[in-house]
Design a protein around this motif. Structure first.
Motif, mmCIF file in Angstrom:
data_model
loop_
_atom_site.group_PDB
_atom_site.id
_atom_site.type_symbol
_atom_site.label_atom_id
_atom_site.label_comp_id
_atom_site.label_asym_id
_atom_site.label_seq_id
_atom_site.Cartn_x
_atom_site.Cartn_y
_atom_site.Cartn_z
ATOM 1 N N TRP A 61 54.702 45.834 -115.592
ATOM 2 C CA TRP A 61 54.051 44.822 -116.176
ATOM 3 C C TRP A 61 53.944 45.858 -117.237
ATOM 4 O O TRP A 61 53.680 44.882 -119.076
ATOM 5 C CB TRP A 61 51.891 44.953 -115.493
ATOM 6 C CG TRP A 61 51.519 44.025 -116.490
ATOM 7 C CD1 TRP A 61 50.334 43.317 -116.522
ATOM 8 C CD2 TRP A 61 50.425 45.262 -116.819
ATOM 9 N NE1 TRP A 61 49.562 43.222 -117.405
ATOM 10 C CE2 TRP A 61 49.718 44.815 -118.103
ATOM 11 C CE3 TRP A 61 50.662 46.579 -116.833
ATOM 12 C CZ2 TRP A 61 48.349 44.666 -118.403
ATOM 13 C CZ3 TRP A 61 49.158 47.098 -117.676
ATOM 14 C CH2 TRP A 61 48.488 46.387 -119.052
ATOM 15 N N ARG A 62 53.797 46.807 -117.327
ATOM 16 C CA ARG A 62 53.886 47.625 -119.118
ATOM 17 C C ARG A 62 54.805 47.201 -119.722
ATOM 18 O O ARG A 62 54.600 47.301 -120.782
ATOM 19 C CB ARG A 62 53.854 49.630 -118.463
ATOM 20 C CG ARG A 62 52.432 49.856 -118.172
ATOM 21 C CD ARG A 62 52.282 51.094 -118.101
ATOM 22 N NE ARG A 62 52.949 51.624 -119.303
ATOM 23 C CZ ARG A 62 52.236 53.368 -119.417
ATOM 24 N NH1 ARG A 62 52.028 54.043 -117.915
ATOM 25 N NH2 ARG A 62 52.265 53.702 -120.684
ATOM 26 N N ILE A 63 55.972 47.240 -119.094
ATOM 27 C CA ILE A 63 57.177 47.284 -120.353
ATOM 28 C C ILE A 63 56.633 45.523 -120.619
ATOM 29 O O ILE A 63 57.107 45.097 -121.813
ATOM 30 C CB ILE A 63 58.608 46.371 -118.978
ATOM 31 C CG1 ILE A 63 58.920 47.915 -118.723
ATOM 32 C CG2 ILE A 63 59.704 46.488 -119.932
ATOM 33 C CD1 ILE A 63 60.049 48.025 -117.840
ATOM 34 N N TYR A 64 56.514 44.502 -119.943
ATOM 35 C CA TYR A 64 56.260 43.568 -120.092
ATOM 36 C C TYR A 64 55.051 43.612 -121.303
ATOM 37 O O TYR A 64 54.627 42.873 -122.119
ATOM 38 C CB TYR A 64 55.959 42.545 -119.250
ATOM 39 C CG TYR A 64 55.352 41.523 -119.584
ATOM 40 C CD1 TYR A 64 56.337 40.448 -119.960
ATOM 41 C CD2 TYR A 64 53.951 40.305 -119.689
ATOM 42 C CE1 TYR A 64 56.651 38.817 -120.544
ATOM 43 C CE2 TYR A 64 54.092 38.963 -119.780
ATOM 44 C CZ TYR A 64 54.765 38.603 -120.892
ATOM 45 O OH TYR A 64 54.663 36.913 -120.886
ATOM 46 N N ASN A 65 53.349 43.780 -121.323
ATOM 47 C CA ASN A 65 52.225 43.971 -121.704
ATOM 48 C C ASN A 65 52.821 44.884 -123.257
ATOM 49 O O ASN A 65 52.430 44.748 -124.691
ATOM 50 C CB ASN A 65 51.510 44.565 -121.374
ATOM 51 C CG ASN A 65 50.217 45.227 -122.136
ATOM 52 O OD1 ASN A 65 49.805 43.965 -122.434
ATOM 53 N ND2 ASN A 65 50.015 46.370 -122.103
ATOM 54 N N SER A 66 53.992 45.702 -123.162
ATOM 55 C CA SER A 66 54.271 46.632 -124.425
ATOM 56 C C SER A 66 54.629 45.268 -125.514
ATOM 57 O O SER A 66 55.136 45.973 -126.650
ATOM 58 C CB SER A 66 55.257 47.821 -124.166
ATOM 59 O OG SER A 66 56.316 47.151 -124.187
ATOM 60 N N SER A 67 54.895 44.473 -124.878
ATOM 61 C CA SER A 67 56.102 43.488 -125.953
ATOM 62 C C SER A 67 54.862 41.958 -126.906
ATOM 63 O O SER A 67 55.328 41.561 -127.086
ATOM 64 C CB SER A 67 56.879 42.828 -125.712
ATOM 65 O OG SER A 67 57.202 41.938 -124.076
ATOM 66 N N ARG A 68 53.665 42.692 -126.062
ATOM 67 C CA ARG A 68 52.823 41.908 -126.530
ATOM 68 C C ARG A 68 53.047 40.773 -127.401
ATOM 69 O O ARG A 68 53.038 39.770 -128.227
ATOM 70 C CB ARG A 68 51.336 41.476 -125.535
ATOM 71 C CG ARG A 68 50.323 40.092 -126.024
ATOM 72 C CD ARG A 68 49.589 40.543 -125.088
ATOM 73 N NE ARG A 68 47.997 39.234 -125.386
ATOM 74 C CZ ARG A 68 47.206 39.432 -126.283
ATOM 75 N NH1 ARG A 68 47.573 40.354 -127.514
ATOM 76 N NH2 ARG A 68 46.804 38.146 -126.194
ATOM 77 N N VAL A 69 52.473 42.237 -128.934
ATOM 78 C CA VAL A 69 52.026 41.334 -130.352
ATOM 79 C C VAL A 69 53.301 40.713 -130.587
ATOM 80 O O VAL A 69 53.143 39.924 -131.475
ATOM 81 C CB VAL A 69 51.867 42.572 -130.095
ATOM 82 C CG1 VAL A 69 52.281 43.109 -132.351
ATOM 83 C CG2 VAL A 69 50.656 43.533 -130.183
ATOM 84 N N TRP A 70 54.873 42.023 -130.703
ATOM 85 C CA TRP A 70 55.422 41.030 -130.649
ATOM 86 C C TRP A 70 56.084 39.022 -130.570
ATOM 87 O O TRP A 70 56.316 38.373 -131.140
ATOM 88 C CB TRP A 70 57.238 42.032 -130.555
ATOM 89 C CG TRP A 70 58.288 41.344 -130.742
ATOM 90 C CD1 TRP A 70 58.925 40.712 -131.945
ATOM 91 C CD2 TRP A 70 59.187 40.416 -130.049
ATOM 92 N NE1 TRP A 70 59.785 40.446 -131.995
ATOM 93 C CE2 TRP A 70 60.245 39.464 -130.844
ATOM 94 C CE3 TRP A 70 59.311 40.245 -128.714
ATOM 95 C CZ2 TRP A 70 61.179 39.562 -129.988
ATOM 96 C CZ3 TRP A 70 60.311 40.113 -128.241
ATOM 97 C CH2 TRP A 70 61.054 39.769 -128.984
ATOM 98 N N ARG A 71 55.672 39.482 -129.616
ATOM 99 C CA ARG A 71 55.731 38.203 -128.760
ATOM 100 C C ARG A 71 54.572 36.903 -129.079
ATOM 101 O O ARG A 71 55.366 35.698 -129.495
ATOM 102 C CB ARG A 71 55.364 37.287 -126.739
ATOM 103 C CG ARG A 71 56.733 38.684 -126.442
ATOM 104 C CD ARG A 71 56.331 38.310 -124.860
ATOM 105 N NE ARG A 71 55.812 39.429 -124.465
ATOM 106 C CZ ARG A 71 54.429 39.219 -123.583
ATOM 107 N NH1 ARG A 71 54.341 37.840 -123.542
ATOM 108 N NH2 ARG A 71 53.175 39.284 -123.043
ATOM 109 N N LEU A 72 53.866 37.028 -129.171
ATOM 110 C CA LEU A 72 52.868 36.442 -129.963
ATOM 111 C C LEU A 72 53.291 36.489 -131.525
ATOM 112 O O LEU A 72 52.682 35.309 -132.493
ATOM 113 C CB LEU A 72 51.827 37.266 -130.049
ATOM 114 C CG LEU A 72 50.603 37.153 -128.515
ATOM 115 C CD1 LEU A 72 49.241 37.508 -128.787
ATOM 116 C CD2 LEU A 72 51.253 35.450 -128.399
#
Length: 255
Positions: free
Chosen positions: A74-85
């Protein structure tokens, strides 16, 4: 435009074939594999701990291992949230500053226009100095590092980025100095949202790079001045007069 979301503006990040869309698709494809690995780890822990201690201890440890594996992914996925948006992290940094430095007597001025040099994401005026904060979000696999005192992203130098940021900070300092009537130094720093950073904070091309919270901690521990609350307020007012407020949409458009 028909078919577009009324809640999210159109961004390249949401189009098919973009790096963000490909990353999202690959992440979803790997879901079954992650679940199988998690189940295997939990089962192995259950058997091993059950044999060594007892069944109850084995169940507890299996649950803890499964929970830890879930948290890591979850932390790996969440850390990319800003870039993914398709964002740069400005709003995220705004929140961090609001709940940290602003509560400690700092003044944070958002999206101020530096004439001829674009918009500063945040200008932080505090007891220890004035900082111009810039935000950038890179993909999870992007290697953000420094070699020989220079910034490299995936092995390539970033002269345009660091040059523009340095010039923006210098122009902001000159404008604020003219209004305040006293010399003011503005220190440029860059908040990194995502990417792979081997060691932080680090300095490259004269600019400090770090994830948001580590960057805020660095700003508190590395003062360049010693100002009273009255001086902070007077300097913040000088910033307001010297640098007009910019448009948030102009920041997003540059993302």
């Amino acid at each position: 435009m028909f078919g577009s979301s009324i809640y999210l503006r159109d961004r390249p990040a949401f189009t098919g074939g973009s790096p963000q869309a490909v990353y999202e698709e690959l992440w979803q494809r790997g879901r079954k594999g992650r679940l199988r690995t998690r189940a295997f780890l939990a089962a192995a822990t259950l058997v091993l701990c059950g044999m060594l201690i007892n069944a109850v201890f084995g169940i507890v440890m299996a649950v803890l291992v499964a929970a830890a594996d879930t948290l890591v992914h979850w932390r790996i996925y969440n850390s990319s949230r800003v870039w993914r948006l398709g964002l740069r992290g400005v709003e995220r940094m705004d929140r961090f500053l609001r709940y940290t430095l602003e509560r400690r007597g700092h003044r944070v001025l958002h999206s101020r226009t530096v004439p001829g040099h674009g918009v500063a994401d945040e200008l932080v005026v505090g007891p220890g100095g004035v900082w111009l904060v810039h935000n950038e979000a890179w993909s999870p696999g992007a290697e953000v590092s420094q070699h020989g005192g220079r910034l490299f992203i995936d092995g390539r130098t970033q002269s345009k980025l660091v040059g523009a940021l340095t010039a923006r900070a210098e122009a902001a300092a000159a404008a604020i100095t003219r209004v305040a009537g006293t010399p003011v130094t503005v220190t440029p720093v860059l908040a990194v949202h995502g990417g792979k950073l081997a060691r932080t904070p680090f300095t490259a091309d004269g600019i400090v790079f770090a994830p948001p919270l580590k960057l805020i901690r660095w700003m508190r521990r590395n003062p360049t001045a010693d100002r009273s609350s009255e001086e902070i307020e007077a300097l913040a007012q000088a910033v307001v007069r010297a640098l007009p407020i910019g448009s948030r949409s102009s920041i997003q458009a540059a993302a």
